[in-house]
Design an enzyme around this catalytic site. Structure first.
Site, PDB file in Angstrom:
ATOM      1  N   SER A 104       0.870  -1.182   0.000  1.00  0.00           N
ATOM      2  CA  SER A 104       0.000   0.000   0.000  1.00  0.00           C
ATOM      3  C   SER A 104       0.900   1.223   0.000  1.00  0.00           C
ATOM      4  CB  SER A 104      -0.869   0.005   1.265  1.00  0.00           C
ATOM      5  OG  SER A 104      -1.528   1.243   1.407  1.00  0.00           O
ATOM      6  N   TYR A 117      -1.941   0.270  11.029  1.00  0.00           N
ATOM      7  CA  TYR A 117      -2.135  -0.200   9.645  1.00  0.00           C
ATOM      8  C   TYR A 117      -0.902   0.163   8.813  1.00  0.00           C
ATOM      9  CZ  TYR A 117      -3.832  -0.825   4.922  1.00  0.00           C
ATOM     10  OH  TYR A 117      -3.948  -1.226   3.599  1.00  0.00           O
TER      11      TYR A 117
HETATM   12  N1  NAP Z   1      -8.797  -0.482  -0.617  1.00  0.00           N
HETATM   13  C1  NAP Z   1      -7.709   0.258  -0.534  1.00  0.00           C
HETATM   14  O1  NAP Z   1      -7.790   1.502  -0.579  1.00  0.00           O
HETATM   15  C2  NAP Z   1      -6.354  -0.391  -0.435  1.00  0.00           C
HETATM   16  C3  NAP Z   1      -5.236   0.405  -0.711  1.00  0.00           C
HETATM   17  C4  NAP Z   1      -3.982  -0.172  -0.628  1.00  0.00           C
HETATM   18  C5  NAP Z   1      -3.850  -1.481  -0.269  1.00  0.00           C
HETATM   19  N2  NAP Z   1      -4.950  -2.242   0.013  1.00  0.00           N
HETATM   20  C6  NAP Z   1      -4.725  -3.637   0.393  1.00  0.00           C
HETATM   21  O2  NAP Z   1      -5.342  -4.469  -0.575  1.00  0.00           O
HETATM   22  C7  NAP Z   1      -5.662  -5.723   0.015  1.00  0.00           C
HETATM   23  C8  NAP Z   1      -7.103  -6.094  -0.306  1.00  0.00           C
HETATM   24  O3  NAP Z   1      -7.977  -5.157   0.278  1.00  0.00           O
HETATM   25  P1  NAP Z   1      -9.319  -4.659  -0.404  1.00  0.00           P
HETATM   26  O4  NAP Z   1      -9.254  -3.188  -0.485  1.00  0.00           O
HETATM   27  O5  NAP Z   1      -9.609  -5.438  -1.619  1.00  0.00           O
HETATM   28  O6  NAP Z   1     -10.351  -4.989   0.788  1.00  0.00           O
HETATM   29  P2  NAP Z   1     -11.675  -5.890   0.863  1.00  0.00           P
HETATM   30  O7  NAP Z   1     -12.548  -5.618  -0.295  1.00  0.00           O
HETATM   31  O8  NAP Z   1     -12.189  -5.684   2.226  1.00  0.00           O
HETATM   32  O9  NAP Z   1     -11.117  -7.378   0.728  1.00  0.00           O
HETATM   33  C9  NAP Z   1     -10.313  -7.955   1.706  1.00  0.00           C
HETATM   34  C10 NAP Z   1     -10.130  -9.421   1.400  1.00  0.00           C
HETATM   35  O10 NAP Z   1      -9.224  -9.981   2.381  1.00  0.00           O
HETATM   36  C11 NAP Z   1      -9.808 -11.147   2.914  1.00  0.00           C
HETATM   37  N3  NAP Z   1      -9.356 -11.376   4.291  1.00  0.00           N
HETATM   38  C12 NAP Z   1      -9.376 -10.512   5.321  1.00  0.00           C
HETATM   39  N4  NAP Z   1      -8.928 -11.105   6.438  1.00  0.00           N
HETATM   40  C13 NAP Z   1      -8.616 -12.389   6.090  1.00  0.00           C
HETATM   41  C14 NAP Z   1      -8.135 -13.500   6.807  1.00  0.00           C
HETATM   42  N5  NAP Z   1      -7.855 -13.430   8.110  1.00  0.00           N
HETATM   43  N6  NAP Z   1      -7.916 -14.665   6.136  1.00  0.00           N
HETATM   44  C15 NAP Z   1      -8.186 -14.752   4.812  1.00  0.00           C
HETATM   45  N7  NAP Z   1      -8.652 -13.732   4.086  1.00  0.00           N
HETATM   46  C16 NAP Z   1      -8.874 -12.569   4.718  1.00  0.00           C
HETATM   47  C17 NAP Z   1     -11.319 -10.935   2.830  1.00  0.00           C
HETATM   48  O11 NAP Z   1     -11.979 -12.191   2.725  1.00  0.00           O
HETATM   49  P3  NAP Z   1     -12.826 -12.912   3.879  1.00  0.00           P
HETATM   50  O12 NAP Z   1     -13.433 -11.835   4.728  1.00  0.00           O
HETATM   51  O13 NAP Z   1     -13.825 -13.731   3.113  1.00  0.00           O
HETATM   52  O14 NAP Z   1     -11.822 -13.759   4.604  1.00  0.00           O
HETATM   53  C18 NAP Z   1     -11.426 -10.197   1.495  1.00  0.00           C
HETATM   54  O15 NAP Z   1     -11.485 -11.123   0.425  1.00  0.00           O
HETATM   55  C19 NAP Z   1      -5.380  -5.580   1.512  1.00  0.00           C
HETATM   56  O16 NAP Z   1      -4.120  -6.154   1.802  1.00  0.00           O
HETATM   57  C20 NAP Z   1      -5.335  -4.069   1.711  1.00  0.00           C
HETATM   58  O17 NAP Z   1      -4.548  -3.717   2.819  1.00  0.00           O
HETATM   59  C21 NAP Z   1      -6.208  -1.721  -0.072  1.00  0.00           C
END
Ligand code: NAP
Length: 247
Positions: A134, A147
């Site tokens: 990120s 975070y």
């Molecule tokens: N959205 C942003 O602005 C942003 C920016 C930079 C980086 N990121 C990073 O991108 C990645 C994905 O995030 P997203 O934005 O796509 O969020 P999201 O839509 O909330 O998706 C998160 C995913 O992670 C899974 N997850 C969470 N805890 C878990 C666990 N303990 N075991 C297995 N799976 C788990 C969830 O699945 P289940 O709940 O079904 O387990 C879900 O599929 C993360 O690493 C986040 O830090 C996001």
């Protein structure tokens, strides 16, 4: 350009957001995808749509479960994406349970996944690893402390993999996005959709498919090219603390 046909990729956190978009993009290129996350119903629904995919119900915080579920897979690579944010506030007023959840998922979950799959990739003599970092792994922002620390750790893991895996024919990439419109903020604010929507108010965030595109770009380069770090910002976001919002 390398084709992804008949190659198998693990995508952790593939039930929503960036992971789901990445799984769809990989499958559209003909890859077989191993979908891993906790929500069984969502895994099953997505697997129905993606031919050749398989599902692994997995909590990445559980190291033994990661070994059991992932160590035997014949993988060509993995997109290690599962992660979350919880809360926003000062360390003095922070919630220790939320810190543990973030660190256990975002840092130890990445390590558990790597520990389970790396022996297989090394035995096969090649592979691709993409970590979801990120911009919070490069810059902090007010209230983002733990975070941001977890994503700084992901960056250190990325750099460590590069040196530890030198000469092993395993390419390592970190994809570091700014604001992406996913369930991330809804999770961070425990279902408070109004507060989550305010995060993106008046600006155009990245879509999950924009991040999936960047991942696909890295994975499809010729074998001698290792795309190292991709930092992807919304045009409306200049830094973690500077967002252009239009009325
Ligand atoms: N959205 C942003 O602005 C942003 C920016 C930079 C980086 N990121 C990073 O991108 C990645 C994905 O995030 P997203 O934005 O796509 O969020 P999201 O839509 O909330 O998706 C998160 C995913 O992670 C899974 N997850 C969470 N805890 C878990 C666990 N303990 N075991 C297995 N799976 C788990 C969830 O699945 P289940 O709940 O079904 O387990 C879900 O599929 C993360 O690493 C986040 O830090 C996001």
């Amino acid at each position: 350009m390398q084709r992804l046909q008949a190659r198998t990729f693990l995508v952790t956190g593939s039930t929503a957001g960036i992971g789901e978009a990445t799984a769809r993009a990989l499958a559209a290129e003909g890859a077989r995808v191993v979908l891993a996350a906790r929500r069984k119903d969502r895994l099953a629904a997505l697997a129905k749509e993606l031919p050749g995919s398989q599902t692994v119900e997995l909590d990445v915080r559980d190291s033994a479960a990661c070994e059991r579920a992932l160590a035997g897979l014949a993988l060509d690579g993995a997109v290690i994406n599962a992660g979350l944010g919880r809360g926003l506030g000062s360390i003095a007023e922070g919630n220790v349970d939320e810190w543990n959840e973030m660190l256990d998922t975002n840092v130890k979950g990445v390590l558990h996944t790597l520990h389970a799959i790396l022996p297989g990739l090394l035995a096969r003599g090649k592979g691709d690893l993409v970590l979801l970092g990120s911009v919070a792994g490069r810059q902090v922002y007010p209230g983002g402390n733990v975070y941001c620390a977890s994503k700084h750790a992901v960056r250190a893991i990325y750099e460590s993999l590069r040196v530890d895996l030198a000469g092993k024919n395993v390419r390592v990439t970190t994809v570091d996005p700014g604001m992406v419109l996913t369930d991330f903020s809804i999770t961070r604010f425990r279902g408070d959709r109004e507060r989550a929507a305010k995060v993106y108010e008046g600006m155009t965030p990245l879509a999950p498919s924009d991040v999936a595109d960047a991942i696909l770009y890295a994975l499809t380069r010729p074998p001698h090219v290792n795309v190292g770090e991709i930092v992807l910002w919304p045009t409306d976001q200049a830094s973690t603390t500077s967002v252009t919002r239009r009325k």
